[in-house]
Design an enzyme around this catalytic site. Structure first.
Site, PDB file in Angstrom:
ATOM      1  N   CYS A   2      53.319  52.299  33.356  1.00  0.00           N
ATOM      2  CA  CYS A   2      52.746  53.292  32.452  1.00  0.00           C
ATOM      3  C   CYS A   2      53.463  53.129  31.133  1.00  0.00           C
ATOM      4  CB  CYS A   2      52.996  54.703  32.967  1.00  0.00           C
ATOM      5  SG  CYS A   2      52.350  55.000  34.621  1.00  0.00           S
ATOM      6  N   ARG A  27      49.526  49.146  28.838  1.00  0.00           N
ATOM      7  CA  ARG A  27      50.330  49.437  30.038  1.00  0.00           C
ATOM      8  C   ARG A  27      49.590  50.329  31.034  1.00  0.00           C
ATOM      9  NH1 ARG A  27      55.653  48.100  29.339  1.00  0.00           N
ATOM     10  NH2 ARG A  27      56.219  49.416  31.095  1.00  0.00           N
ATOM     11  N   TRP A  75      49.054  54.359  34.412  1.00  0.00           N
ATOM     12  CA  TRP A  75      48.493  53.347  35.322  1.00  0.00           C
ATOM     13  C   TRP A  75      48.810  53.874  36.706  1.00  0.00           C
ATOM     14  CZ3 TRP A  75      45.307  49.416  34.877  1.00  0.00           C
ATOM     15  CH2 TRP A  75      45.234  48.466  35.896  1.00  0.00           C
ATOM     16  N   ASN A 101      57.667  56.513  33.634  1.00  0.00           N
ATOM     17  CA  ASN A 101      57.134  55.188  33.952  1.00  0.00           C
ATOM     18  C   ASN A 101      57.990  54.626  35.073  1.00  0.00           C
ATOM     19  OD1 ASN A 101      56.233  52.505  33.988  1.00  0.00           O
ATOM     20  ND2 ASN A 101      57.658  51.935  32.359  1.00  0.00           N
ATOM     21  N   GLY A 102      57.377  54.241  36.172  1.00  0.00           N
ATOM     22  CA  GLY A 102      58.147  53.666  37.285  1.00  0.00           C
ATOM     23  C   GLY A 102      57.717  54.295  38.605  1.00  0.00           C
ATOM     24  N   GLU A 483      46.950  26.367  41.644  1.00  0.00           N
ATOM     25  CA  GLU A 483      46.992  27.405  40.614  1.00  0.00           C
ATOM     26  C   GLU A 483      47.465  26.813  39.279  1.00  0.00           C
ATOM     27  OE1 GLU A 483      45.803  30.148  40.123  1.00  0.00           O
ATOM     28  OE2 GLU A 483      46.995  31.064  38.547  1.00  0.00           O
ATOM     29  N   LYS A 487      45.209  27.037  35.892  1.00  0.00           N
ATOM     30  CA  LYS A 487      45.713  27.610  34.638  1.00  0.00           C
ATOM     31  C   LYS A 487      45.570  26.600  33.518  1.00  0.00           C
ATOM     32  CE  LYS A 487      45.949  30.792  35.415  1.00  0.00           C
ATOM     33  NZ  LYS A 487      45.733  31.920  36.270  1.00  0.00           N
ATOM     34  N   GLU A 490      41.775  26.165  32.572  1.00  0.00           N
ATOM     35  CA  GLU A 490      41.028  27.284  31.984  1.00  0.00           C
ATOM     36  C   GLU A 490      41.474  27.638  30.574  1.00  0.00           C
ATOM     37  OE1 GLU A 490      41.202  31.062  34.056  1.00  0.00           O
ATOM     38  OE2 GLU A 490      43.256  30.680  34.662  1.00  0.00           O
ATOM     39  N   HIS A 506      43.805   9.300  49.232  1.00  0.00           N
ATOM     40  CA  HIS A 506      42.423   9.286  49.732  1.00  0.00           C
ATOM     41  C   HIS A 506      41.415   9.500  48.611  1.00  0.00           C
ATOM     42  CE1 HIS A 506      44.157   9.171  53.692  1.00  0.00           C
ATOM     43  NE2 HIS A 506      44.957  10.165  53.319  1.00  0.00           N
ATOM     44  N   LYS A 619      37.094  38.529  32.256  1.00  0.00           N
ATOM     45  CA  LYS A 619      38.211  39.023  33.062  1.00  0.00           C
ATOM     46  C   LYS A 619      37.719  39.550  34.411  1.00  0.00           C
ATOM     47  CE  LYS A 619      42.560  39.988  33.722  1.00  0.00           C
ATOM     48  NZ  LYS A 619      43.420  38.850  34.049  1.00  0.00           N
TER      49      LYS A 619
HETATM   50  C1  F6R Z   1      42.019  32.848  36.626  1.00  0.00           C
HETATM   51  C2  F6R Z   1      41.542  34.159  37.025  1.00  0.00           C
HETATM   52  C3  F6R Z   1      40.375  34.222  37.936  1.00  0.00           C
HETATM   53  C4  F6R Z   1      40.469  35.455  38.850  1.00  0.00           C
HETATM   54  C5  F6R Z   1      39.183  35.602  39.681  1.00  0.00           C
HETATM   55  C6  F6R Z   1      39.254  36.779  40.623  1.00  0.00           C
HETATM   56  O1  F6R Z   1      43.140  32.921  35.800  1.00  0.00           O
HETATM   57  O2  F6R Z   1      42.048  35.157  36.588  1.00  0.00           O
HETATM   58  O3  F6R Z   1      40.249  33.059  38.687  1.00  0.00           O
HETATM   59  O4  F6R Z   1      41.574  35.335  39.683  1.00  0.00           O
HETATM   60  O5  F6R Z   1      38.080  35.771  38.816  1.00  0.00           O
HETATM   61  O6  F6R Z   1      39.385  37.977  39.937  1.00  0.00           O
HETATM   62  P1  F6R Z   1      39.930  39.267  40.660  1.00  0.00           P
HETATM   63  O7  F6R Z   1      41.338  39.008  41.022  1.00  0.00           O
HETATM   64  O8  F6R Z   1      39.785  40.369  39.656  1.00  0.00           O
HETATM   65  O9  F6R Z   1      39.089  39.480  41.876  1.00  0.00           O
END
Ligand code: F6R
Length: 624
Positions: A2, A27, A75, A101-102, A483, A487, A490, A506, A619
């Site tokens: 928060c 936050r 949050w 916060n915490g 991962e 990263k 993307e 392979h 997102k």
């Molecule tokens: C990549 C990324 C996406 C999410 C995916 C699932 O950096 O953020 O691959 O991980 O779209 O999203 P959530 O976790 O919100 O279900």
């Protein structure tokens, strides 16, 4: 996570708090609130559910007047987003207001004690406990009352406290949650981060654990919980007010990568208290008998969350000895899986709204599986449809590319596997103690990794113009390689693939050429020797090589180097190194995301890409 702010001076506190909260909205935005002490000694509060804009509108209708105030943006962790769970929380006698916060780990116990003493609680939060405790200990000295209350608390916190009987005084204290005091002229401030008050001042005290700040308009007194005075140098914020929203970072992604020591700690709080105490996981919706009788665990998620799920699968089988599998959410439903009795489906999602994950959940539920969700956002669609939920407590993630949430998802799934091992007796008490000890070290190790950022940028500088990347690992770190590659692709748009190093021969080995760099994870552990073999194979084919290896490893820098090759041939060049501190192999996926995130971040930055909003991505993905 928060955000808290506070003001004492001569101007209207509500406007200054509101302005600070705007910069802290990253936050949390489940609810917001402000309390102000009027000149005639009234404590007035305004709280609203939802984003800060709603509080702004409410304040226009009903202004709060007074030169001492505190504010909060929430949050949700304990208690859903609602009016009564919003901060500031007010003591029973309506004289004290608190923002927090915490997480107060022992709040249940304290709450029960206070209820026995006749206190009536208005919310389901852990935070409200503090308002009542300060009232209990108040005998005319607010600073002392806050110290006494804090001595009763376990957990992580930063508090701002005001009291109608101590006009002109604002007291703040912290343990594990961030807190700064802003120093003005004839006025002073508190905030969760410097960005919130940068517009007002560039001079701050950075408060440390178990330190208390008592602020008046005229000055700031810093003490320990025992009242002993503390001398602190003034820190001058080196960045301009315009950079405040991102706390001085160039991108939210960078800020979120750097929040990880705190978010890891927040995720551990209340769950791993000490090496000698068992892991506690609330909200699972499963009895110990159900855990003992579990016959199969299916992990499912999308994207980054799926990679965390891969680690969850590995550890659940390896440590808790339950047959486990992992499926992409978009695929799970279509393969019409067979669900036997005593099957648990663990769904992982930052947003809790991802359409494919929700669809997979519904199909598994229909087939009779129990559903446990690992989520960040509280009160999401996935939370509502699950039998149990564990929150990763990472706070809002604004950068589209997931960073801190990946780390906290992986940590949560590791704790889940260890918790199941505890209940099922598949690890000895000594093994469990050692894991708990190592888990408690993670925030410090994360700090060590972040401190090596400059060296990682140097590595990025050597490779950012290449077109392709191959990420290789074995065993528990195959998801880290996948991962890392996700990263990289993307945010930098470099074509990157994550593979088990065992698969390399392979097919993927055909990609090796000077424009394709390889990132190999070869930390100390069971698969180390095999990784060295893979590194040599790539070097022999003149592939540029970056290796993530354990501090002090003397073999890796020259592994596969051919002194007879032409000097511009990559076979002749030592490997570029990303050094990491020693860590237990089974816990390494929690930390290895961090250097790989930094490598992608700096590569993308050097390529001039739009890091927080990469092309074509959103997102939250609410369509299948
Ligand atoms: C990549 C990324 C996406 C999410 C995916 C699932 O950096 O953020 O691959 O991980 O779209 O999203 P959530 O976790 O919100 O279900």
């Amino acid at each position: 996570m928060c955000g808290i702010v506070g003001y004492v001076g001569k101007r209207q506190a509500s406007g200054i708090c509101l302005d600070g909260l705007k910069r802290l909205e990253y936050r949390g935005y489940d609810s917001a609130g402000i309390s102000v002490l009027t000149e005639d000694g009234q404590l007035n509060s305004l709280k609203t559910v939802g984003k800060l804009s709603i509080l702004c509108e409410a304040l226009q209708q009903k202004p709060l007047s007074g030169a001492l105030g505190i504010g909060h943006t929430r949050w949700a962790t304990h208690g859903r987003p609602s009016q009564e769970n919003s901060h500031p929380h007010i003591s029973g006698n309506s004289r004290i207001a608190v923002v927090h916060n915490g997480i107060i780990e022992n709040y249940q116990e304290l709450r029960e004690g206070l209820i026995r003493d006749g206190v009536k609680f208005a919310s389901q939060t852990d935070s409200e406990t503090m308002a009542h405790l300060v009232q209990k200990h108040y005998d005319g000295d607010l600073r002392e009352a806050v110290c006494r209350a804090v001595r009763e608390l376990h957990g992580a916190f930063a508090f701002g406290v005001i009291c109608a009987d101590s006009p002109g005084q604002l007291v703040a204290v912290r343990r594990f949650s961030p807190l700064v005091v802003g120093i003005g002229e004839g006025e002073n401030f508190i905030a969760s981060d410097m960005g919130a008050i940068r517009k007002e001042t560039d001079k701050v005290y950075v408060i440390d654990d178990n330190e208390v700040a008592s602020l008046t308009a005229e000055g700031v007194e810093l003490t320990g919980l025992d009242g002993a005075a503390i001398e602190r140098e003034v820190f001058v914020i080196p960045w301009p007010a315009e950079a405040a929203e991102k706390g001085g970072h160039k991108h939210f992604m960078h800020k979120e990568i750097h929040e990880q020591p705190d978010t890891i700690r927040a995720c551990l709080t209340g769950r791993v208290a000490s090496p000698d105490r068992p892991i506690m996981l609330d909200g699972l919706g499963l009895s110990e008998d159900e855990i003992r009788n579990m016959r199969r665990v299916v992990f499912t998620a999308c994207g980054t969350a799926y990679h965390a799920g891969m680690t969850g699968r590995f550890l659940m089988e390896k440590l808790a000895r339950i047959p486990s599998e992992v499926d992409l959410a978009a695929e799970l439903r279509d393969r019409d899986p067979m669900v036997l009795d005593h099957t648990l489906c663990v769904v992982i999602s930052q947003s809790g709204e991802t359409a494919d994950t929700l669809a997979a959940l519904r199909s598994m539920k229909e087939k009779g599986a129990k559903i446990l969700a690992v989520l960040n956002v509280v009160d999401s669609s996935i939370a509502r449809e699950s039998d149990g939920v564990i929150y990763i407590q990472a706070g809002p993630e604004i950068g589209v590319a997931s960073t801190k949430c990946y780390t906290s998802q992986t940590l949560t799934l590791t704790m889940l596997a260890l918790y199941f091992s505890q209940v099922r007796g598949t690890l000895t008490e000594d093994e469990l103690r050692s894991y708990r000890q190592e888990l408690l070290r993670l925030p410090e190790s994360a700090k060590v990794l972040l401190a090596r950022e400059d060296a990682i940028r140097e590595v990025a500088l050597k490779h950012y113009e290449r077109t392709d990347a191959l990420y290789l690992a074995r065993g528990v770190n195959v998801p880290s390689a996948m991962e890392g590659a996700l990263k990289m692709k993307e945010i930098s748009y470099i074509h990157a693939e994550g593979y088990s190093a065992g698969e390399m021969k392979h097919g993927p080995i055909a990609l090796i050429e000077p424009k394709c760099f390889t990132v190999a994870i070869a930390i100390a552990g069971e698969v180390y020797e095999k990784m060295i073999g893979n590194i040599m194979e790539i070097k022999a084919r003149s592939g540029p090589m970056i290796v993530v290896a354990t501090d002090g490893d003397a073999r890796i820098p020259d592994a596969g180097v051919d002194p007879h090759a032409e000097s511009d041939d990559f076979s002749a060049q030592p490997n570029d190194m990303v050094w990491v501190p020693p860590m237990p192999e089974m816990l390494s996926p929690i930390l290895l995301g961090i250097p790989l995130q930094l490598l992608s971040y700096h590569t993308a930055d050097l390529r001039g890409k739009d890091i927080d909003q990469p092309r074509n991505l959103a997102k939250t993905v609410t369509v299948e």
